[in-house]
Design an enzyme around this catalytic site. Structure first.
Site, PDB file in Angstrom:
ATOM      1  N   GLY A  42      18.290   2.641 -15.806  1.00  0.00           N
ATOM      2  CA  GLY A  42      16.879   2.846 -15.447  1.00  0.00           C
ATOM      3  C   GLY A  42      16.689   2.758 -13.930  1.00  0.00           C
ATOM      4  N   GLY A 184       2.156   4.723   3.905  1.00  0.00           N
ATOM      5  CA  GLY A 184       2.899   5.733   3.142  1.00  0.00           C
ATOM      6  C   GLY A 184       2.478   5.715   1.684  1.00  0.00           C
ATOM      7  NE  ARG A 274      12.871   2.355  -2.374  1.00  0.00           N
ATOM      8  CZ  ARG A 274      13.096   1.164  -2.939  1.00  0.00           C
ATOM      9  NH1 ARG A 274      12.227   0.184  -2.767  1.00  0.00           N
ATOM     10  NH2 ARG A 274      14.172   0.960  -3.671  1.00  0.00           N
ATOM     11  CG  HIS A 446     -11.459  30.368 -17.754  1.00  0.00           C
ATOM     12  ND1 HIS A 446     -11.693  29.971 -16.449  1.00  0.00           N
ATOM     13  CD2 HIS A 446     -12.670  30.336 -18.379  1.00  0.00           C
ATOM     14  CE1 HIS A 446     -12.994  29.730 -16.288  1.00  0.00           C
ATOM     15  NE2 HIS A 446     -13.608  29.938 -17.456  1.00  0.00           N
TER      16      HIS A 446
HETATM   17  P1  FAD Z   1      17.972   3.442  -7.820  1.00  0.00           P
HETATM   18  O1  FAD Z   1      16.922   3.848  -8.758  1.00  0.00           O
HETATM   19  O2  FAD Z   1      17.597   2.637  -6.633  1.00  0.00           O
HETATM   20  O3  FAD Z   1      19.048   2.667  -8.680  1.00  0.00           O
HETATM   21  C1  FAD Z   1      20.139   2.064  -8.102  1.00  0.00           C
HETATM   22  C2  FAD Z   1      20.770   1.155  -9.121  1.00  0.00           C
HETATM   23  O4  FAD Z   1      22.017   0.722  -8.593  1.00  0.00           O
HETATM   24  C3  FAD Z   1      19.984  -0.112  -9.416  1.00  0.00           C
HETATM   25  O5  FAD Z   1      19.737  -0.182 -10.801  1.00  0.00           O
HETATM   26  C4  FAD Z   1      20.875  -1.255  -8.960  1.00  0.00           C
HETATM   27  O6  FAD Z   1      20.839  -2.347  -9.865  1.00  0.00           O
HETATM   28  C5  FAD Z   1      22.245  -0.599  -8.994  1.00  0.00           C
HETATM   29  N1  FAD Z   1      23.199  -1.175  -8.033  1.00  0.00           N
HETATM   30  C6  FAD Z   1      23.026  -1.354  -6.717  1.00  0.00           C
HETATM   31  N2  FAD Z   1      24.143  -1.870  -6.163  1.00  0.00           N
HETATM   32  C7  FAD Z   1      25.029  -2.000  -7.169  1.00  0.00           C
HETATM   33  C8  FAD Z   1      26.370  -2.472  -7.247  1.00  0.00           C
HETATM   34  N3  FAD Z   1      27.017  -2.890  -6.155  1.00  0.00           N
HETATM   35  N4  FAD Z   1      26.966  -2.482  -8.446  1.00  0.00           N
HETATM   36  C9  FAD Z   1      26.328  -2.053  -9.556  1.00  0.00           C
HETATM   37  N5  FAD Z   1      25.072  -1.597  -9.540  1.00  0.00           N
HETATM   38  C10 FAD Z   1      24.436  -1.562  -8.366  1.00  0.00           C
HETATM   39  N6  FAD Z   1      10.212   8.284  -6.779  1.00  0.00           N
HETATM   40  C11 FAD Z   1       9.654   9.344  -7.373  1.00  0.00           C
HETATM   41  O7  FAD Z   1      10.282  10.398  -7.462  1.00  0.00           O
HETATM   42  N7  FAD Z   1       8.398   9.286  -7.915  1.00  0.00           N
HETATM   43  C12 FAD Z   1       7.653   8.158  -7.831  1.00  0.00           C
HETATM   44  O8  FAD Z   1       6.524   8.146  -8.314  1.00  0.00           O
HETATM   45  C13 FAD Z   1       8.203   7.030  -7.204  1.00  0.00           C
HETATM   46  N8  FAD Z   1       7.508   5.881  -7.125  1.00  0.00           N
HETATM   47  C14 FAD Z   1       8.086   4.785  -6.560  1.00  0.00           C
HETATM   48  C15 FAD Z   1       7.354   3.612  -6.499  1.00  0.00           C
HETATM   49  C16 FAD Z   1       7.903   2.482  -5.936  1.00  0.00           C
HETATM   50  C17 FAD Z   1       7.108   1.213  -5.894  1.00  0.00           C
HETATM   51  C18 FAD Z   1       9.235   2.526  -5.441  1.00  0.00           C
HETATM   52  C19 FAD Z   1       9.877   1.307  -4.870  1.00  0.00           C
HETATM   53  C20 FAD Z   1       9.977   3.685  -5.490  1.00  0.00           C
HETATM   54  C21 FAD Z   1       9.399   4.832  -6.047  1.00  0.00           C
HETATM   55  N9  FAD Z   1      10.087   6.034  -6.105  1.00  0.00           N
HETATM   56  C22 FAD Z   1       9.520   7.131  -6.686  1.00  0.00           C
HETATM   57  C23 FAD Z   1      11.438   6.175  -5.537  1.00  0.00           C
HETATM   58  C24 FAD Z   1      12.468   6.124  -6.656  1.00  0.00           C
HETATM   59  O9  FAD Z   1      12.362   4.904  -7.331  1.00  0.00           O
HETATM   60  C25 FAD Z   1      13.863   6.293  -6.071  1.00  0.00           C
HETATM   61  O10 FAD Z   1      13.912   7.475  -5.311  1.00  0.00           O
HETATM   62  C26 FAD Z   1      14.905   6.391  -7.165  1.00  0.00           C
HETATM   63  O11 FAD Z   1      14.880   5.246  -7.982  1.00  0.00           O
HETATM   64  C27 FAD Z   1      16.297   6.547  -6.560  1.00  0.00           C
HETATM   65  O12 FAD Z   1      17.222   6.625  -7.576  1.00  0.00           O
HETATM   66  P2  FAD Z   1      18.745   6.219  -7.361  1.00  0.00           P
HETATM   67  O13 FAD Z   1      19.450   6.611  -8.612  1.00  0.00           O
HETATM   68  O14 FAD Z   1      19.226   6.758  -6.085  1.00  0.00           O
HETATM   69  O15 FAD Z   1      18.789   4.652  -7.228  1.00  0.00           O
END
Ligand code: FAD
Length: 472
Positions: A42, A184, A274, A446
């Site tokens: 997730g 932002g 971020r 529409h």
């Molecule tokens: P992430 O979702 O950051 O997941 C990374 C995962 O890696 C985490 O579960 C973490 O536990 C795991 N991890 C990290 N290091 C390690 C390790 N060493 N070993 C094992 N596991 C590790 N984006 C949108 O597109 N729409 C939105 O509406 C939106 N709303 C947001 C609202 C908020 C408040 C925030 C904070 C972000 C929002 N974002 C939104 C941004 C979005 O959450 C991120 O762009 C997205 O989650 C990035 O996905 P990712 O797979 O790169 O990493």
């Protein structure tokens, strides 16, 4: 230390970059291991980002709509909020989705390790498992998808009253006075939710405008509403110092002229951006390289300088958005499967789930102008839309940015309810190389807000049913 067989693909990070990649690779027949520190996939998006924030915004939106319904004779009495129930409902949404992902993962026979992964070398990970044991995972290919973390203000004290987005989503209470540092999308979304729940919200932003990445005309309707909903909007103002005690937070700021002011708040939300999460991954044991901003450097297939290691999502560069992460994850899997796929989207939609929503895709008007492109811009005011009038929205806008010579759609921006849903058609149009006429000649139902895209396209061709004197 436990040691496993060599796995074909290990995915580190179970966010929207990592888990769809793991699922897709399994569907293509690969043997896949997924590692994440959480108990189920997730990522930030599900546990601390997109989903819980949109759940709160949905609740805030229902509250505002219930209040606005008085205008057409519906009265629900005074709205009230049970914070504990709202918190547990939001958590139930997250849990339901997490459970679903866990089932999808099991059904695909993706092996899941809960723990923290670190590279020992370019083909071995060491995972500090949540049960305390260390496990060595040897792999043929790896996808790094460890996401991002909130950027910290170096002078912000460690205090529960000084929150990042994760703290704000925890919804400990509804503070009487809340300051948002940073204008932002994360700050605006959460700030608007807290304002609906009863906080007096202020925002301080260094730049002269809120939501600086979007075109100002799209932000204007939101800015106008925030003026009424927020206590103060302090632009071109810099936070100099923050002090927190058990009861309040004191913030010293200076405006452009150097005029200082000091205010006290019950809580502060720091939402200044971020940063990529590359800390303590053992990348120095590999040839993976980072750029100046700390993002992992990749090629168009999201392969790093270490050929067996790919990087996708927030860690691999902006825009830091969930759907961009998912797209990249799938390209990386196809590259690992030997396909020639490359990551070259023509348009990545961005949505601010504020009220009104703001969405844009392809080039913004500013970007197009910055690139010196000869463009035409058609702006269709929602005051001319039947559907928008039913919804009581007169300040919405749909704008189409086209190439002046060919009419090719380069960008679309929409502000108004449902903008996030409406933008999908325009993203497809850009990906398909559509011209304005294609949108204008497509029959839209529409009365829908989708018609505003069609009429904006008509405008760019010089004629639109509900607009008089369209200047081409
Ligand atoms: P992430 O979702 O950051 O997941 C990374 C995962 O890696 C985490 O579960 C973490 O536990 C795991 N991890 C990290 N290091 C390690 C390790 N060493 N070993 C094992 N596991 C590790 N984006 C949108 O597109 N729409 C939105 O509406 C939106 N709303 C947001 C609202 C908020 C408040 C925030 C904070 C972000 C929002 N974002 C939104 C941004 C979005 O959450 C991120 O762009 C997205 O989650 C990035 O996905 P990712 O797979 O790169 O990493």
């Amino acid at each position: 230390m436990g040691d496993t067989e060599i796995c074909e693909l290990v995915v580190i990070g179970g966010g929207p970059g990592g888990y769809p990649a793991a699922f897709y690779a399994a569907d293509l027949g690969m043997d896949v291991t997924l590692v994440d520190m959480e108990a189920a996939p997730g990522g930030v998006c599900l546990y601390r980002g997109c989903i819980p924030s949109k759940a709160l915004l949905h609740a805030a939106g229902v509250m505002r709509e219930a209040q606005a319904a008085e205008a057409f004779g519906l009265s629900f009495g005074a709205t009230s909020l049970d914070v504990a129930r709202l918190r547990s409902w939001k958590q139930s949404v997250v849990s339901k989705l997490a459970e679903g992902l866990g089932q999808l993962m099991k059904a695909r026979k993706v092996r899941f390790i809960q723990g923290r992964a670190r590279f020992a070398d370019a083909s071995t990970l060491v995972v500090a498992r949540s049960d305390g044991a260390d496990e060595r995972v040897r792999f043929k290919s790896a996808i790094l998808a460890t996401g991002g973390v909130p950027t910290r203000l170096p002078f912000a004290p460690d205090s529960p009253r000084v929150m990042d987005s994760t703290g704000a989503l925890a919804l400990e209470d509804i503070p009487a006075r809340l300051l948002l540092i940073g204008g932002g999308y994360i700050g605006m979304e959460l700030g608007q939710a807290y304002a609906a729940f009863g906080s007096k919200v202020s925002v301080v932003e260094m730049l002269p405008e809120l939501m600086a990445g979007a075109d100002p005309d799209l932000v204007q309707p939101l800015a106008a509403r925030l003026k009424q909903q927020f206590e103060a909007i302090l632009l071109e103002t810099r936070v100099l110092a923050i002090e927190a005690n058990d009861r309040q937070v004191t913030v010293r700021m200076a405006d452009r002229a150097g005029q200082e002011r000091t205010e006290t708040y019950d809580r502060v939300l720091v939402s200044v951006g971020r940063s990529p999460n590359t800390r303590d991954l053992g990348l120095e044991q590999t040839r993976v390289q980072l750029d100046r901003s700390g993002f992992v450097v990749t090629d168009e297939q999201r392969r790093t300088a270490e050929p067996a290691i790919f990087a996708v999502g927030d860690i691999a560069g902006p825009p830091m958005l969930a759907h961009k992460a998912t797209f990249e994850g799938k390209i990386a899997v196809e590259a690992i499967a030997g396909r020639k796929s490359v990551c070259a989207p023509q348009a990545i939609p961005a949505v601010v789930f504020s009220q009104p929503e703001i969405a844009w895709t392809g080039l913004t008007e500013r970007e197009a102008a910055g690139q010196g492109l000869a463009i035409a811009v058609a702006k269709y005011p929602w005051a001319a839309s039947g559907r928008a009038t039913i919804l009581g929205v007169s300040d919405g806008l749909t704008k189409l940015i086209t190439a002046k010579d060919s009419g090719r759609v380069l960008g679309v921006g929409i502000t108004g309810p449902g903008a996030g849903e409406l933008i999908a058609e325009s993203t497809l149009a850009i990906e398909m190389g559509a011209v304005a006429e294609d949108l204008a000649q497509t029959i839209h139902a529409h009365p829908t807000l989708g018609e505003t895209v069609m009429e904006a396209a008509e405008m760019s061709m010089g004629y639109a049913t509900h607009v008089i004197k369209v200047s081409k």
